[in-house]
Design a protein around this motif. Structure first.
Motif, PDB file in Angstrom:
ATOM      1  N   SER A  12       1.029  -1.280  -0.272  1.00  0.00           N
ATOM      2  CA  SER A  12       0.399   0.341  -0.282  1.00  0.00           C
ATOM      3  C   SER A  12       1.014   1.022  -0.012  1.00  0.00           C
ATOM      4  N   ARG A  13       1.820   0.731   0.301  1.00  0.00           N
ATOM      5  CA  ARG A  13       2.809   2.766   1.010  1.00  0.00           C
ATOM      6  C   ARG A  13       4.325   2.678   0.225  1.00  0.00           C
ATOM      7  N   TYR A  14       4.397   1.249   0.110  1.00  0.00           N
ATOM      8  CA  TYR A  14       5.687   1.209  -0.704  1.00  0.00           C
ATOM      9  C   TYR A  14       6.440   0.136  -1.655  1.00  0.00           C
ATOM     10  N   SER A  15       4.936   0.132  -2.743  1.00  0.00           N
ATOM     11  CA  SER A  15       4.664  -0.653  -4.214  1.00  0.00           C
ATOM     12  C   SER A  15       5.710  -0.714  -5.077  1.00  0.00           C
ATOM     13  N   LYS A  16       6.662   0.716  -4.930  1.00  0.00           N
ATOM     14  CA  LYS A  16       7.028   1.297  -5.891  1.00  0.00           C
ATOM     15  C   LYS A  16       9.066  -0.019  -5.596  1.00  0.00           C
ATOM     16  N   LEU A  17       9.259  -0.012  -4.269  1.00  0.00           N
ATOM     17  CA  LEU A  17      10.443  -0.840  -3.953  1.00  0.00           C
ATOM     18  C   LEU A  17      10.096  -2.394  -4.152  1.00  0.00           C
ATOM     19  N   ASP A  66      21.096 -10.375  -2.662  1.00  0.00           N
ATOM     20  CA  ASP A  66      20.125 -10.192  -2.739  1.00  0.00           C
ATOM     21  C   ASP A  66      19.550  -8.631  -3.668  1.00  0.00           C
ATOM     22  N   CYS A  67      17.802  -8.448  -4.727  1.00  0.00           N
ATOM     23  CA  CYS A  67      18.763  -7.006  -5.449  1.00  0.00           C
ATOM     24  C   CYS A  67      17.452  -6.024  -4.990  1.00  0.00           C
ATOM     25  N   TYR A  68      17.561  -4.878  -5.051  1.00  0.00           N
ATOM     26  CA  TYR A  68      15.797  -4.193  -4.705  1.00  0.00           C
ATOM     27  C   TYR A  68      16.112  -3.268  -5.888  1.00  0.00           C
ATOM     28  N   LEU A  69      15.002  -2.538  -6.333  1.00  0.00           N
ATOM     29  CA  LEU A  69      15.191  -1.263  -7.338  1.00  0.00           C
ATOM     30  C   LEU A  69      14.124  -0.760  -6.565  1.00  0.00           C
ATOM     31  N   MET A  70      14.006   0.709  -6.503  1.00  0.00           N
ATOM     32  CA  MET A  70      13.502   1.973  -6.020  1.00  0.00           C
ATOM     33  C   MET A  70      13.262   2.451  -7.850  1.00  0.00           C
ATOM     34  N   LEU A  71      11.534   2.442  -7.858  1.00  0.00           N
ATOM     35  CA  LEU A  71      10.884   2.561  -9.129  1.00  0.00           C
ATOM     36  C   LEU A  71      10.218   4.391  -8.970  1.00  0.00           C
ATOM     37  N   ASP A  72      10.648   4.495 -10.039  1.00  0.00           N
ATOM     38  CA  ASP A  72       9.406   6.193 -10.645  1.00  0.00           C
ATOM     39  C   ASP A  72      10.255   7.182  -9.562  1.00  0.00           C
ATOM     40  N   ASP A  84      18.623   9.739  -2.931  1.00  0.00           N
ATOM     41  CA  ASP A  84      19.714   9.843  -3.857  1.00  0.00           C
ATOM     42  C   ASP A  84      20.030  10.993  -4.264  1.00  0.00           C
ATOM     43  N   GLU A  85      21.431  12.018  -4.921  1.00  0.00           N
ATOM     44  CA  GLU A  85      21.332  12.942  -5.105  1.00  0.00           C
ATOM     45  C   GLU A  85      21.916  12.863  -6.657  1.00  0.00           C
ATOM     46  N   ASN A  86      21.357  13.753  -6.966  1.00  0.00           N
ATOM     47  CA  ASN A  86      21.613  14.212  -8.730  1.00  0.00           C
ATOM     48  C   ASN A  86      21.156  13.280  -9.972  1.00  0.00           C
ATOM     49  N   LEU A  87      20.377  12.592 -10.086  1.00  0.00           N
ATOM     50  CA  LEU A  87      19.938  11.942 -11.276  1.00  0.00           C
ATOM     51  C   LEU A  87      18.789  12.099 -11.748  1.00  0.00           C
ATOM     52  N   VAL A  88      18.590  11.314 -12.479  1.00  0.00           N
ATOM     53  CA  VAL A  88      17.377  11.953 -13.657  1.00  0.00           C
ATOM     54  C   VAL A  88      16.203  11.634 -13.023  1.00  0.00           C
ATOM     55  N   GLU A  89      15.021  12.603 -12.896  1.00  0.00           N
ATOM     56  CA  GLU A  89      14.038  12.436 -12.512  1.00  0.00           C
ATOM     57  C   GLU A  89      12.833  11.856 -12.517  1.00  0.00           C
ATOM     58  N   ARG A  90      12.959  11.017 -12.126  1.00  0.00           N
ATOM     59  CA  ARG A  90      12.220   9.763 -11.824  1.00  0.00           C
ATOM     60  C   ARG A  90      12.348   8.360 -12.584  1.00  0.00           C
ATOM     61  N   SER A  91      13.991   8.487 -12.299  1.00  0.00           N
ATOM     62  CA  SER A  91      14.660   7.245 -12.688  1.00  0.00           C
ATOM     63  C   SER A  91      15.096   5.664 -11.730  1.00  0.00           C
ATOM     64  N   THR A  92      14.762   4.652 -11.963  1.00  0.00           N
ATOM     65  CA  THR A  92      15.272   3.807 -11.067  1.00  0.00           C
ATOM     66  C   THR A  92      16.239   3.754 -10.599  1.00  0.00           C
ATOM     67  N   VAL A  93      16.669   3.479  -9.535  1.00  0.00           N
ATOM     68  CA  VAL A  93      18.046   2.961  -8.567  1.00  0.00           C
ATOM     69  C   VAL A  93      17.773   1.051  -8.294  1.00  0.00           C
ATOM     70  N   LEU A 116       9.669   6.631  -6.286  1.00  0.00           N
ATOM     71  CA  LEU A 116      10.146   6.177  -4.505  1.00  0.00           C
ATOM     72  C   LEU A 116      11.058   7.409  -4.417  1.00  0.00           C
ATOM     73  N   ASN A 117      11.900   6.798  -4.734  1.00  0.00           N
ATOM     74  CA  ASN A 117      13.288   8.213  -4.534  1.00  0.00           C
ATOM     75  C   ASN A 117      13.168  10.040  -4.261  1.00  0.00           C
ATOM     76  N   MET A 118      12.479  10.168  -4.678  1.00  0.00           N
ATOM     77  CA  MET A 118      11.597  11.865  -4.326  1.00  0.00           C
ATOM     78  C   MET A 118      10.596  11.743  -3.224  1.00  0.00           C
ATOM     79  N   THR A 119      10.347  10.764  -3.319  1.00  0.00           N
ATOM     80  CA  THR A 119       8.399  10.954  -2.485  1.00  0.00           C
ATOM     81  C   THR A 119       9.375   9.964  -0.811  1.00  0.00           C
ATOM     82  N   HIS A 120      10.247   9.228  -0.794  1.00  0.00           N
ATOM     83  CA  HIS A 120      10.757   8.376   0.377  1.00  0.00           C
ATOM     84  C   HIS A 120      11.274   8.700   0.411  1.00  0.00           C
ATOM     85  N   GLN A 121      12.065   8.436   1.865  1.00  0.00           N
ATOM     86  CA  GLN A 121      14.019   8.863   2.079  1.00  0.00           C
ATOM     87  C   GLN A 121      14.515   6.653   2.243  1.00  0.00           C
ATOM     88  N   HIS A 122      15.397   6.250   1.736  1.00  0.00           N
ATOM     89  CA  HIS A 122      16.288   5.011   2.355  1.00  0.00           C
ATOM     90  C   HIS A 122      17.417   5.476   2.908  1.00  0.00           C
TER      91      HIS A 122
END
Length: 420
Positions: A42-47, A300-306, A240-249, A308-314
């Motif tokens: 519900s709240r972290y679906s883009k992880l 293990d791997c994980y992706l932060m989509l769309d 994460d700083e200095n990334l293309v907007e809405r890019s995946t990490v 997520l890096n802007m609306t959430h912190q990790h």
């Protein structure tokens, strides 16, 4: 000025949040909690999480050997960074590997890529082992790019991107990616879907990876996570700083488990297992939504989509064992490539002319705007590139001397601007 204003705003938000909490701690969940998966959905679906057994074994072997080789060659370095006007040495050691001539800037520090093998570039490595390291990491980069495309396709298909800035056509572009041959014959529809394909590719085409290494048992002190009581942090809460907007990490994690570093044997454990590395997530500056702590095991791997890096912190929560990670990103290099800075130098030197008779140098224009522009470029070359390279970038000579020629060229440009 913008950075300082941003730091002040962040500091004020943090202070306000801690004041609201007082001695209390916010709730957070791990996979052992009953509502964990509901919260995640519900709240972290883009992880997006990929367990190690979904990654090809051959790739695991290549990448993990690469990590160990870099450690054996002493190629991980602690960075000197500036936070709130103060200098700090990072607890995590790092090395940047990526496209030739690219750099990545974080916390006022510019890192220079050790270039991975790239067609059209003559890259000489200091040893065959370092060459194999870079080859392994570009293989991992390609694999994670494919995984990120799949994940974004699935995200769109399940209609979990609801941001109002996403154009209507993007809701259907996942189909066009999988079946590009059958794009509608309607000309306008073709344009929309083609644009969406390019957008998706740009948001997942990683141009570098920032590798991290830390052995918690070698650290005299680790900062405690302040909001949830999650324990030792290797990396504090951040975007994460200095990334293309809405890019995946995309992140590949390798903790050296085994020996005495198995999961904690404590019978009653409230919260996360302190022996195991975790990635922590929270909604930025939110005290209503519980946090998330996801355990990380070997491979293990994980992706932060769309967004997520802007609306959430990790953050990264330390376990007991040494850990490596490879964090693949689409860095915003509009001002961070050799192509860019060489272009700036050529622009500045257009105002320099040589007298044919005396061979003396003189300025074409004495207009204030022109002189100011030249001086700004002069300062950028010196403070953003040359000083940064000779202070910290030269450490990468352990891997390759590729940067020496372009830096020498930049120094020549700087000398000409110094005369101006």
């Amino acid at each position: 000025m913008k950075r300082r204003a941003g730091e002040r705003e962040k500091s004020m938000k943090k202070k306000k949040l801690l004041e609201e909490l007082g001695k209390d701690r916010l709730p957070y969940m791990t996979p052992v909690d009953a509502d964990f998966h509901q919260l995640w959905k519900s709240r972290y679906s883009k992880l997006i999480f990929r367990k190690s057994d979904t990654v090809p074994e051959e790739l695991h072997q290549m990448v993990q050997e690469a990590f160990l080789t870099l450690r054996e060659h002493d190629c991980f370095f602690q960075d000197l960074v500036r936070i709130k006007g103060k200098d700090f040495v990072t607890p995590v050691s790092r090395i940047l590997i990526g496209n030739p001539g690219y750099t990545y800037k974080y916390l006022n520090t510019r890192l220079f890529t050790v270039p991975w093998p790239t067609v059209g570039y003559d890259i000489k490595y200091c040893s065959p082992q370092i060459h194999d390291v870079c080859k392994a990491l570009i293989r991992l980069n390609d694999y994670l790019h494919i995984e990120a495309v799949k994940a974004l396709q699935n995200l769109v298909e399940t209609k979990e991107i609801n941001d109002t800035t996403v154009i209507d056509g993007e809701q259907n572009f996942a189909t066009s990616l999988a079946e590009k041959e059958s794009i509608s014959k309607d000309e306008s529809s073709c344009c929309v879907q083609a644009d969406n394909y390019i957008s998706l590719k740009n948001r997942t085409s990683y141009n570098m990876t920032l590798l991290n290494y830390m052995d918690p048992l070698q650290m005299l002190y680790l900062k405690q996570e302040p909001y949830f009581g999650m324990g030792d942090m290797a990396v504090s809460w951040h975007h994460d700083e200095n990334l293309v907007e809405r890019s995946t990490v995309a992140v590949y994690s390798y903790s050296c488990e085994g020996s005495a570093m198995a999961e904690s044997d404590e019978e009653i454990l409230k919260g996360r297992d302190p022996a195991v590395w975790h990635v922590g997530l929270k909604v930025a500056w939110d005290i209503e939504t519980p946090g998330l702590a996801m355990p990380l095991h070997q491979g293990d791997c994980y992706l932060m989509l769309d967004d997520l890096n802007m609306t959430h912190q990790h953050c990264v929560l330390a376990g007991f064992s040494p850990r490596f990670s490879s964090t693949h990103r689409v860095a915003d290099c509009s001002r961070g490539t050799l192509e860019y800075i060489f272009g700036q130098c050529e622009l500045a030197l257009q105002n320099l002319q040589t007298d044919l008779d005396s061979v003396a140098l003189s300025l074409k224009s004495l207009e204030t705007a022109v002189i100011k522009q030249v001086e700004e470029i002069h300062n950028e070359v010196e403070f953003e590139w040359l000083r940064q390279f000779w202070f910290q970038g030269k450490r990468y000579l352990k891997c390759t001397d590729w940067w020496l020629k372009p830096i020498a060229k930049l120094e020549e440009f700087w000398r000409k601007m110094e005369i101006m």
